[in-house]
Design a protein around this motif. Structure first.
Motif, mmCIF file in Angstrom:
data_model
loop_
_atom_site.group_PDB
_atom_site.id
_atom_site.type_symbol
_atom_site.label_atom_id
_atom_site.label_comp_id
_atom_site.label_asym_id
_atom_site.label_seq_id
_atom_site.Cartn_x
_atom_site.Cartn_y
_atom_site.Cartn_z
ATOM 1 N N ILE A 106 84.799 37.708 -67.553
ATOM 2 C CA ILE A 106 83.427 37.898 -67.067
ATOM 3 C C ILE A 106 83.216 36.961 -65.887
ATOM 4 C CG2 ILE A 106 80.983 37.690 -67.699
ATOM 5 C CD1 ILE A 106 82.064 37.962 -70.698
ATOM 6 N N ASP A 107 82.583 37.478 -64.825
ATOM 7 C CA ASP A 107 82.297 36.610 -63.675
ATOM 8 C C ASP A 107 80.852 36.825 -63.246
ATOM 9 O OD1 ASP A 107 82.648 35.276 -60.903
ATOM 10 O OD2 ASP A 107 84.581 34.970 -61.859
ATOM 11 N N VAL A 108 80.526 36.398 -62.027
ATOM 12 C CA VAL A 108 79.119 36.483 -61.605
ATOM 13 C C VAL A 108 78.596 37.913 -61.629
ATOM 14 C CG1 VAL A 108 78.762 34.392 -60.238
ATOM 15 C CG2 VAL A 108 79.966 36.312 -59.223
ATOM 16 N N PRO A 147 82.388 26.783 -62.402
ATOM 17 C CA PRO A 147 82.628 25.534 -61.669
ATOM 18 C C PRO A 147 82.085 24.280 -62.360
ATOM 19 C CG PRO A 147 82.031 27.287 -60.154
ATOM 20 C CD PRO A 147 81.836 27.836 -61.537
ATOM 21 N N GLU A 148 82.670 23.141 -61.973
ATOM 22 C CA GLU A 148 82.417 21.848 -62.644
ATOM 23 C C GLU A 148 81.037 21.287 -62.260
ATOM 24 O OE1 GLU A 148 84.401 20.834 -64.901
ATOM 25 O OE2 GLU A 148 84.453 18.653 -65.039
ATOM 26 N N SER A 149 79.986 21.933 -62.748
ATOM 27 C CA SER A 149 78.612 21.491 -62.488
ATOM 28 C C SER A 149 77.874 21.514 -63.815
ATOM 29 C CB SER A 149 77.956 22.444 -61.477
ATOM 30 O OG SER A 149 76.590 22.633 -61.763
ATOM 31 N N LEU A 209 75.092 24.241 -64.140
ATOM 32 C CA LEU A 209 75.656 25.596 -64.207
ATOM 33 C C LEU A 209 76.323 25.828 -65.563
ATOM 34 C CD1 LEU A 209 76.372 28.312 -62.936
ATOM 35 C CD2 LEU A 209 78.369 27.228 -61.895
ATOM 36 N N LYS A 210 77.076 24.852 -66.026
ATOM 37 C CA LYS A 210 77.739 25.007 -67.327
ATOM 38 C C LYS A 210 76.697 25.077 -68.443
ATOM 39 C CE LYS A 210 82.296 23.057 -66.283
ATOM 40 N NZ LYS A 210 83.115 24.261 -66.521
ATOM 41 N N ALA A 211 75.638 24.263 -68.329
ATOM 42 C CA ALA A 211 74.588 24.268 -69.362
ATOM 43 C C ALA A 211 73.955 25.656 -69.456
ATOM 44 C CB ALA A 211 73.540 23.210 -69.037
ATOM 45 N N THR A 224 85.825 22.436 -69.152
ATOM 46 C CA THR A 224 85.486 21.351 -68.223
ATOM 47 C C THR A 224 86.619 20.335 -68.089
ATOM 48 O OG1 THR A 224 83.977 19.521 -67.745
ATOM 49 C CG2 THR A 224 84.283 20.061 -70.071
ATOM 50 N N SER A 225 86.786 19.811 -66.866
ATOM 51 C CA SER A 225 87.830 18.826 -66.608
ATOM 52 C C SER A 225 87.389 17.419 -66.998
ATOM 53 C CB SER A 225 88.158 18.782 -65.114
ATOM 54 O OG SER A 225 88.575 20.019 -64.662
ATOM 55 N N THR A 226 86.105 17.150 -66.848
ATOM 56 C CA THR A 226 85.660 15.754 -66.986
ATOM 57 C C THR A 226 84.349 15.562 -67.752
ATOM 58 O OG1 THR A 226 84.602 15.980 -64.823
ATOM 59 C CG2 THR A 226 86.756 14.907 -64.840
HETATM 60 N N1 NAD Z 1 91.186 23.814 -60.649
HETATM 61 C C1 NAD Z 1 91.859 23.081 -61.537
HETATM 62 O O1 NAD Z 1 92.965 22.562 -61.266
HETATM 63 C C2 NAD Z 1 91.297 22.889 -62.913
HETATM 64 C C3 NAD Z 1 92.131 22.451 -63.957
HETATM 65 C C4 NAD Z 1 91.606 22.315 -65.244
HETATM 66 C C5 NAD Z 1 90.263 22.594 -65.477
HETATM 67 N N2 NAD Z 1 89.464 23.015 -64.435
HETATM 68 C C6 NAD Z 1 88.064 23.304 -64.730
HETATM 69 O O2 NAD Z 1 87.908 24.710 -64.901
HETATM 70 C C7 NAD Z 1 86.608 25.109 -64.470
HETATM 71 C C8 NAD Z 1 86.743 26.187 -63.420
HETATM 72 O O3 NAD Z 1 87.476 25.657 -62.329
HETATM 73 P P1 NAD Z 1 88.205 26.613 -61.268
HETATM 74 O O4 NAD Z 1 89.095 25.724 -60.474
HETATM 75 O O5 NAD Z 1 88.756 27.802 -61.960
HETATM 76 O O6 NAD Z 1 86.948 27.066 -60.388
HETATM 77 P P2 NAD Z 1 86.823 28.343 -59.438
HETATM 78 O O7 NAD Z 1 85.776 28.018 -58.435
HETATM 79 O O8 NAD Z 1 88.159 28.804 -58.959
HETATM 80 O O9 NAD Z 1 86.282 29.494 -60.403
HETATM 81 C C9 NAD Z 1 84.996 29.523 -60.940
HETATM 82 C C10 NAD Z 1 84.643 30.959 -61.236
HETATM 83 O O10 NAD Z 1 83.391 30.980 -61.908
HETATM 84 C C11 NAD Z 1 82.643 32.050 -61.380
HETATM 85 N N3 NAD Z 1 81.230 31.783 -61.641
HETATM 86 C C12 NAD Z 1 80.381 30.969 -60.964
HETATM 87 N N4 NAD Z 1 79.169 31.005 -61.534
HETATM 88 C C13 NAD Z 1 79.257 31.845 -62.581
HETATM 89 C C14 NAD Z 1 78.339 32.303 -63.549
HETATM 90 N N5 NAD Z 1 77.073 31.879 -63.544
HETATM 91 N N6 NAD Z 1 78.758 33.195 -64.483
HETATM 92 C C15 NAD Z 1 80.049 33.625 -64.491
HETATM 93 N N7 NAD Z 1 80.958 33.231 -63.594
HETATM 94 C C16 NAD Z 1 80.578 32.352 -62.663
HETATM 95 C C17 NAD Z 1 83.013 32.087 -59.908
HETATM 96 O O11 NAD Z 1 82.685 33.344 -59.301
HETATM 97 C C18 NAD Z 1 84.505 31.819 -59.972
HETATM 98 O O12 NAD Z 1 85.241 33.014 -60.144
HETATM 99 C C19 NAD Z 1 85.921 23.829 -63.974
HETATM 100 O O13 NAD Z 1 85.171 23.266 -65.009
HETATM 101 C C20 NAD Z 1 87.091 22.932 -63.615
HETATM 102 O O14 NAD Z 1 86.755 21.572 -63.632
HETATM 103 C C21 NAD Z 1 89.958 23.188 -63.183
#
Ligand code: NAD
Length: 331
Positions: A34-36, A94-96, A99-101, A121-123
Protein backbone atom coordinates in the motif's frame (compact mmCIF):
# COMPACT_ATOMS: atom_id res chain seq x y z
CA UNK A 1 -1.12 -21.80 20.28
CA UNK A 2 1.28 -20.29 17.74
CA UNK A 3 -0.09 -17.26 15.93
CA UNK A 4 -0.19 -17.93 12.22
CA UNK A 5 0.49 -15.18 9.67
CA UNK A 6 -1.17 -16.08 6.38
CA UNK A 7 -1.60 -12.65 4.84
CA UNK A 8 0.51 -9.52 5.28
CA UNK A 9 0.48 -5.86 4.28
CA UNK A 10 3.31 -3.36 3.97
CA UNK A 11 2.33 0.32 4.09
CA UNK A 12 4.87 2.54 2.32
CA UNK A 13 6.26 0.85 -0.76
CA UNK A 14 9.51 2.79 -1.11
CA UNK A 15 13.06 1.57 -0.99
CA UNK A 16 12.57 -0.54 2.15
CA UNK A 17 8.86 -1.34 2.10
CA UNK A 18 8.91 -2.57 -1.50
CA UNK A 19 11.80 -4.93 -0.86
CA UNK A 20 10.22 -6.18 2.36
CA UNK A 21 6.90 -6.89 0.63
CA UNK A 22 8.74 -8.79 -2.13
CA UNK A 23 10.61 -10.85 0.47
CA UNK A 24 7.39 -11.76 2.28
CA UNK A 25 5.71 -12.68 -1.01
CA UNK A 26 8.80 -14.62 -2.11
CA UNK A 27 8.30 -16.88 0.91
CA UNK A 28 4.83 -17.71 -0.40
CA UNK A 29 2.83 -15.45 1.91
CA UNK A 30 0.31 -13.20 0.15
CA UNK A 31 1.42 -9.62 0.71
CA UNK A 32 -0.32 -6.43 -0.33
CA UNK A 33 1.73 -3.28 -0.86
CA UNK A 34 0.00 0.00 0.00
CA UNK A 35 1.33 3.46 -0.84
CA UNK A 36 0.05 7.03 -1.02
CA UNK A 37 -2.35 5.99 -3.78
CA UNK A 38 -3.25 2.91 -5.81
CA UNK A 39 -1.35 4.04 -8.93
CA UNK A 40 1.90 4.48 -6.96
CA UNK A 41 1.47 1.03 -5.40
CA UNK A 42 0.79 -0.55 -8.81
CA UNK A 43 3.87 1.08 -10.34
CA UNK A 44 6.05 -0.09 -7.46
CA UNK A 45 4.75 -3.67 -7.69
CA UNK A 46 5.47 -3.65 -11.41
CA UNK A 47 9.03 -2.45 -10.70
CA UNK A 48 9.48 -5.16 -8.04
CA UNK A 49 8.33 -7.82 -10.52
CA UNK A 50 10.92 -6.59 -13.03
CA UNK A 51 13.61 -6.57 -10.32
CA UNK A 52 12.59 -10.12 -9.38
CA UNK A 53 12.87 -11.30 -12.99
CA UNK A 54 16.35 -9.74 -13.24
CA UNK A 55 17.43 -11.37 -9.96
CA UNK A 56 16.14 -14.72 -11.27
CA UNK A 57 17.98 -14.25 -14.58
CA UNK A 58 21.21 -13.53 -12.68
CA UNK A 59 20.77 -16.71 -10.64
CA UNK A 60 20.33 -14.72 -7.43
CA UNK A 61 16.79 -16.00 -6.80
CA UNK A 62 15.38 -19.51 -7.08
CA UNK A 63 12.62 -20.29 -9.58
CA UNK A 64 10.33 -21.07 -6.65
CA UNK A 65 10.96 -17.75 -4.91
CA UNK A 66 10.60 -15.75 -8.10
CA UNK A 67 7.31 -17.51 -8.90
CA UNK A 68 6.08 -16.83 -5.36
CA UNK A 69 6.76 -13.10 -5.75
CA UNK A 70 4.78 -13.16 -8.99
CA UNK A 71 1.87 -15.02 -7.36
CA UNK A 72 1.79 -13.45 -3.90
CA UNK A 73 2.73 -9.77 -4.28
CA UNK A 74 -0.18 -7.45 -5.06
CA UNK A 75 -0.75 -3.71 -5.13
CA UNK A 76 -3.32 -2.37 -2.68
CA UNK A 77 -5.75 0.52 -2.91
CA UNK A 78 -5.58 2.02 0.57
CA UNK A 79 -5.29 1.13 4.24
CA UNK A 80 -9.05 0.99 4.88
CA UNK A 81 -9.61 -1.40 1.99
CA UNK A 82 -6.61 -3.69 2.29
CA UNK A 83 -5.52 -3.93 5.92
CA UNK A 84 -8.62 -5.63 7.43
CA UNK A 85 -7.82 -9.12 6.07
CA UNK A 86 -4.17 -9.13 7.15
CA UNK A 87 -2.59 -10.87 10.17
CA UNK A 88 0.61 -8.81 9.99
CA UNK A 89 0.95 -5.16 8.91
CA UNK A 90 4.30 -3.40 8.67
CA UNK A 91 4.49 0.40 8.43
CA UNK A 92 7.41 1.61 6.26
CA UNK A 93 6.58 5.25 5.47
CA UNK A 94 9.32 7.94 5.71
CA UNK A 95 11.14 8.52 9.02
CA UNK A 96 8.85 11.27 10.39
CA UNK A 97 7.11 10.89 13.74
CA UNK A 98 3.91 12.78 12.75
CA UNK A 99 3.61 10.82 9.48
CA UNK A 100 4.21 7.48 11.18
CA UNK A 101 1.78 8.40 13.98
CA UNK A 102 -1.00 9.21 11.50
CA UNK A 103 -0.29 6.13 9.37
CA UNK A 104 -0.20 3.80 12.36
CA UNK A 105 -3.47 5.28 13.68
CA UNK A 106 -5.11 4.54 10.31
CA UNK A 107 -3.66 1.01 10.20
CA UNK A 108 -4.79 0.35 13.75
CA UNK A 109 -8.33 1.55 13.03
CA UNK A 110 -8.58 -0.76 10.00
CA UNK A 111 -6.80 -3.87 11.36
CA UNK A 112 -8.43 -6.92 12.88
CA UNK A 113 -8.03 -6.87 16.71
CA UNK A 114 -5.80 -9.96 16.53
CA UNK A 115 -3.42 -8.58 13.86
CA UNK A 116 0.22 -7.94 14.75
CA UNK A 117 1.21 -4.40 13.76
CA UNK A 118 4.81 -3.26 13.35
CA UNK A 119 6.95 -0.30 12.37
CA UNK A 120 10.14 -0.42 10.31
CA UNK A 121 11.42 2.82 11.87
CA UNK A 122 15.22 3.12 11.92
CA UNK A 123 15.55 5.23 15.04
CA UNK A 124 12.24 6.34 16.62
CA UNK A 125 11.57 4.50 19.91
CA UNK A 126 8.69 2.08 19.43
CA UNK A 127 7.17 3.22 22.75
CA UNK A 128 6.72 6.70 21.21
CA UNK A 129 4.84 5.19 18.27
CA UNK A 130 2.80 2.78 20.34
CA UNK A 131 0.75 5.69 21.75
CA UNK A 132 -0.84 5.93 18.28
CA UNK A 133 -2.23 2.39 18.02
CA UNK A 134 -5.37 1.10 19.73
CA UNK A 135 -3.80 -2.15 20.93
CA UNK A 136 -0.19 -1.52 22.06
CA UNK A 137 -0.02 -5.17 23.13
CA UNK A 138 -0.13 -6.17 19.44
CA UNK A 139 2.48 -3.61 18.33
CA UNK A 140 6.29 -3.74 18.07
CA UNK A 141 9.25 -2.71 15.93
CA UNK A 142 10.46 -4.96 13.10
CA UNK A 143 13.51 -3.16 11.76
CA UNK A 144 14.73 -4.59 8.46
CA UNK A 145 18.13 -3.77 7.02
CA UNK A 146 19.06 -2.38 3.65
CA UNK A 147 18.98 -4.00 1.06
CA UNK A 148 16.02 -5.80 2.53
CA UNK A 149 15.89 -8.53 -0.15
CA UNK A 150 19.41 -9.69 0.72
CA UNK A 151 20.53 -8.72 4.24
CA UNK A 152 19.12 -11.28 6.69
CA UNK A 153 19.00 -9.34 9.98
CA UNK A 154 15.75 -7.93 11.38
CA UNK A 155 15.69 -6.25 14.80
CA UNK A 156 12.59 -7.22 16.78
CA UNK A 157 11.76 -4.40 19.20
CA UNK A 158 9.02 -4.98 21.76
CA UNK A 159 7.90 -2.23 24.14
CA UNK A 160 6.93 -2.82 27.76
CA UNK A 161 3.33 -3.18 26.49
CA UNK A 162 3.92 -5.73 23.71
CA UNK A 163 2.41 -9.12 24.56
CA UNK A 164 4.80 -12.09 24.54
CA UNK A 165 2.56 -13.80 21.97
CA UNK A 166 2.95 -10.89 19.53
CA UNK A 167 6.75 -10.93 19.95
CA UNK A 168 6.83 -14.69 19.34
CA UNK A 169 4.58 -14.29 16.30
CA UNK A 170 6.90 -11.67 14.80
CA UNK A 171 10.00 -13.76 15.51
CA UNK A 172 8.45 -16.95 14.11
CA UNK A 173 7.19 -15.11 11.04
CA UNK A 174 10.56 -13.58 10.18
CA UNK A 175 12.35 -16.89 10.74
CA UNK A 176 9.81 -18.68 8.55
CA UNK A 177 10.38 -16.30 5.65
CA UNK A 178 14.17 -16.80 5.86
CA UNK A 179 15.30 -13.80 7.92
CA UNK A 180 17.39 -13.72 11.11
CA UNK A 181 15.31 -11.90 13.73
CA UNK A 182 17.09 -10.67 16.87
CA UNK A 183 15.25 -9.23 19.87
CA UNK A 184 16.67 -5.92 21.14
CA UNK A 185 15.73 -3.16 23.59
CA UNK A 186 13.65 -0.10 22.66
CA UNK A 187 16.11 2.84 22.56
CA UNK A 188 16.64 5.44 19.81
CA UNK A 189 18.50 3.71 16.95
CA UNK A 190 18.07 0.28 18.62
CA UNK A 191 21.33 -1.72 18.30
CA UNK A 192 22.21 -1.60 14.59
CA UNK A 193 21.79 2.10 13.98
CA UNK A 194 23.20 3.15 17.33
CA UNK A 195 26.39 1.28 16.43
CA UNK A 196 26.39 2.41 12.80
CA UNK A 197 25.74 6.01 13.68
CA UNK A 198 28.37 6.04 16.44
CA UNK A 199 30.84 4.98 13.75
CA UNK A 200 29.56 7.63 11.35
CA UNK A 201 29.57 10.39 13.99
CA UNK A 202 33.20 9.53 14.80
CA UNK A 203 34.02 9.49 11.07
CA UNK A 204 32.55 12.98 10.75
CA UNK A 205 34.67 14.19 13.69
CA UNK A 206 37.84 12.75 12.13
CA UNK A 207 37.17 14.71 8.95
CA UNK A 208 36.19 17.82 10.90
CA UNK A 209 39.47 17.69 12.85
CA UNK A 210 41.46 17.29 9.63
CA UNK A 211 42.76 13.85 10.61
CA UNK A 212 41.58 12.20 7.40
CA UNK A 213 39.42 12.89 4.35
CA UNK A 214 36.14 10.99 3.82
CA UNK A 215 37.90 8.84 1.22
CA UNK A 216 40.69 7.95 3.63
CA UNK A 217 38.24 7.15 6.44
CA UNK A 218 36.36 4.85 4.09
CA UNK A 219 39.52 3.13 2.83
CA UNK A 220 40.83 2.56 6.37
CA UNK A 221 37.45 1.14 7.41
CA UNK A 222 37.16 -1.18 4.41
CA UNK A 223 40.73 -2.42 4.51
CA UNK A 224 41.08 -2.93 8.27
CA UNK A 225 38.44 -3.66 10.89
CA UNK A 226 35.60 -3.59 8.34
CA UNK A 227 37.06 -6.80 6.95
CA UNK A 228 36.02 -8.70 10.06
CA UNK A 229 32.53 -7.52 10.69
CA UNK A 230 30.42 -9.88 8.57
CA UNK A 231 31.89 -12.85 10.44
CA UNK A 232 32.67 -11.47 13.92
CA UNK A 233 30.86 -8.92 16.08
CA UNK A 234 32.63 -6.34 18.26
CA UNK A 235 32.67 -8.58 21.34
CA UNK A 236 34.17 -11.50 19.42
CA UNK A 237 36.74 -9.18 17.88
CA UNK A 238 37.66 -7.91 21.37
CA UNK A 239 37.93 -11.49 22.66
CA UNK A 240 40.33 -12.31 19.82
CA UNK A 241 42.42 -9.16 20.33
CA UNK A 242 42.57 -9.40 24.15
CA UNK A 243 40.25 -7.63 26.58
CA UNK A 244 43.18 -6.13 28.50
CA UNK A 245 44.45 -4.68 25.22
CA UNK A 246 41.05 -3.19 24.43
CA UNK A 247 40.74 -1.75 27.94
CA UNK A 248 44.15 -0.08 27.67
CA UNK A 249 43.25 1.33 24.24
CA UNK A 250 39.99 2.73 25.57
CA UNK A 251 41.82 4.37 28.48
CA UNK A 252 44.12 6.25 26.09
CA UNK A 253 41.18 7.30 23.92
CA UNK A 254 39.05 8.28 26.91
CA UNK A 255 41.81 10.61 28.05
CA UNK A 256 41.92 12.21 24.62
CA UNK A 257 38.25 12.21 23.62
CA UNK A 258 36.30 11.97 26.84
CA UNK A 259 33.54 9.85 28.26
CA UNK A 260 32.28 8.48 24.94
CA UNK A 261 35.32 6.18 25.01
CA UNK A 262 34.95 5.12 28.64
CA UNK A 263 35.06 1.43 29.50
CA UNK A 264 32.17 -0.11 31.47
CA UNK A 265 32.00 -2.52 34.40
CA UNK A 266 31.50 -5.46 32.00
CA UNK A 267 34.98 -5.00 30.54
CA UNK A 268 36.66 -3.78 33.75
CA UNK A 269 35.46 -6.76 35.78
CA UNK A 270 36.44 -9.28 33.09
CA UNK A 271 39.97 -7.89 33.06
CA UNK A 272 40.20 -7.84 36.86
CA UNK A 273 39.15 -11.52 36.92
CA UNK A 274 41.80 -12.38 34.34
CA UNK A 275 39.22 -13.14 31.69
CA UNK A 276 41.16 -11.65 28.81
CA UNK A 277 39.54 -13.41 25.87
CA UNK A 278 40.93 -16.17 23.68
CA UNK A 279 44.41 -15.97 25.21
CA UNK A 280 43.09 -16.80 28.70
CA UNK A 281 40.28 -19.17 27.68
CA UNK A 282 37.58 -16.91 29.15
CA UNK A 283 36.13 -13.69 27.83
CA UNK A 284 32.85 -12.10 26.84
CA UNK A 285 31.75 -14.60 24.17
CA UNK A 286 31.85 -18.40 23.65
CA UNK A 287 34.60 -17.86 21.07
CA UNK A 288 37.08 -17.08 23.90
CA UNK A 289 36.74 -20.66 25.16
CA UNK A 290 37.58 -22.29 21.83
CA UNK A 291 40.93 -23.69 20.74
CA UNK A 292 42.91 -20.63 19.53
CA UNK A 293 44.35 -22.62 16.61
CA UNK A 294 40.84 -23.56 15.47
CA UNK A 295 39.67 -19.93 15.81
CA UNK A 296 42.64 -18.79 13.70
CA UNK A 297 41.92 -21.46 11.08
CA UNK A 298 38.26 -20.46 10.73
CA UNK A 299 39.05 -16.73 10.84
CA UNK A 300 41.71 -17.09 8.16
CA UNK A 301 39.43 -19.20 5.96
CA UNK A 302 36.86 -16.40 6.16
CA UNK A 303 39.45 -13.68 5.44
CA UNK A 304 40.83 -15.57 2.43
CA UNK A 305 37.29 -16.18 1.13
CA UNK A 306 36.40 -12.52 1.60
CA UNK A 307 39.57 -11.39 -0.20
CA UNK A 308 38.69 -13.61 -3.16
CA UNK A 309 35.09 -12.39 -3.17
CA UNK A 310 36.11 -8.72 -3.11
CA UNK A 311 38.53 -9.29 -5.97
CA UNK A 312 35.80 -11.00 -8.01
CA UNK A 313 33.04 -8.39 -7.69
CA UNK A 314 32.97 -6.58 -11.00
CA UNK A 315 32.72 -2.81 -10.82
CA UNK A 316 33.57 -2.41 -7.14
CA UNK A 317 36.69 -0.34 -7.76
CA UNK A 318 34.87 1.76 -10.36
CA UNK A 319 32.51 2.95 -7.63
CA UNK A 320 35.48 4.65 -5.97
CA UNK A 321 36.86 6.32 -9.05
CA UNK A 322 35.70 9.90 -9.48
CA UNK A 323 33.63 10.23 -12.65
CA UNK A 324 33.73 13.41 -14.72
CA UNK A 325 30.79 15.71 -14.03
CA UNK A 326 28.43 16.10 -16.99
CA UNK A 327 29.98 18.59 -19.37
CA UNK A 328 33.40 18.41 -17.71
CA UNK A 329 36.24 17.92 -20.18
CA UNK A 330 38.78 15.44 -18.86
CA UNK A 331 40.69 14.97 -22.08
N1 NAD B 1 16.58 3.48 3.57
C1 NAD B 1 17.16 2.64 4.43
O1 NAD B 1 18.34 2.25 4.28
C2 NAD B 1 16.38 2.13 5.61
C3 NAD B 1 16.83 0.99 6.31
C4 NAD B 1 16.08 0.50 7.37
C5 NAD B 1 14.90 1.15 7.75
N2 NAD B 1 14.49 2.27 7.05
C6 NAD B 1 13.25 2.91 7.48
O2 NAD B 1 12.19 2.47 6.63
C7 NAD B 1 11.22 3.51 6.49
C8 NAD B 1 11.03 3.82 5.03
O3 NAD B 1 12.27 4.24 4.49
P1 NAD B 1 12.56 4.19 2.91
O4 NAD B 1 14.02 4.41 2.77
O5 NAD B 1 11.92 2.99 2.32
O6 NAD B 1 11.76 5.49 2.44
P2 NAD B 1 11.22 5.84 0.98
O7 NAD B 1 11.10 7.32 0.92
O8 NAD B 1 12.02 5.14 -0.08
O9 NAD B 1 9.76 5.19 0.93
C9 NAD B 1 8.67 5.67 1.66
C10 NAD B 1 7.42 5.27 0.93
O10 NAD B 1 6.30 5.64 1.73
C11 NAD B 1 5.32 6.17 0.88
N3 NAD B 1 4.43 7.01 1.68
C12 NAD B 1 4.63 8.28 2.11
N4 NAD B 1 3.57 8.69 2.83
C13 NAD B 1 2.70 7.66 2.86
C14 NAD B 1 1.43 7.47 3.43
N5 NAD B 1 0.84 8.44 4.13
N6 NAD B 1 0.79 6.28 3.24
C15 NAD B 1 1.39 5.29 2.52
N7 NAD B 1 2.60 5.42 1.95
C16 NAD B 1 3.25 6.57 2.12
C17 NAD B 1 6.10 6.92 -0.18
O11 NAD B 1 5.31 7.18 -1.35
C18 NAD B 1 7.26 5.97 -0.43
O12 NAD B 1 6.93 5.00 -1.41
C19 NAD B 1 11.76 4.69 7.32
O13 NAD B 1 11.21 4.65 8.60
C20 NAD B 1 13.25 4.43 7.36
O14 NAD B 1 13.88 5.05 8.45
C21 NAD B 1 15.19 2.75 5.99
Amino acid sequence: MTYSITRAAVVGGGYMGGGIAAEIAGAGIPCVLIDVDAATARARVEQLREETAAMRADGRLTVVRAAAVEACLTAGTDIAADVPGCDFVLEAVPESLPLKAATLAAISAAAAPSAVLASNTSTIPISELSAHVDRPERFLGCHWMNPSRIVPGVEIVPTGDTAAEAVAAAEDFHTAIGKRPTRVGDVPGFVANRLQHALFAEALRLVDEGVASPGVVDEVTRSSFGYRLAAFGPFEVADMAGLDVYRACLATEQEAYGERFASTSLLDEAVVRGHLGLKSGHGLTPLAEKDPAEVARVRNAYFHGLSALLASVEGLEDLRTAAPHPGEDRT
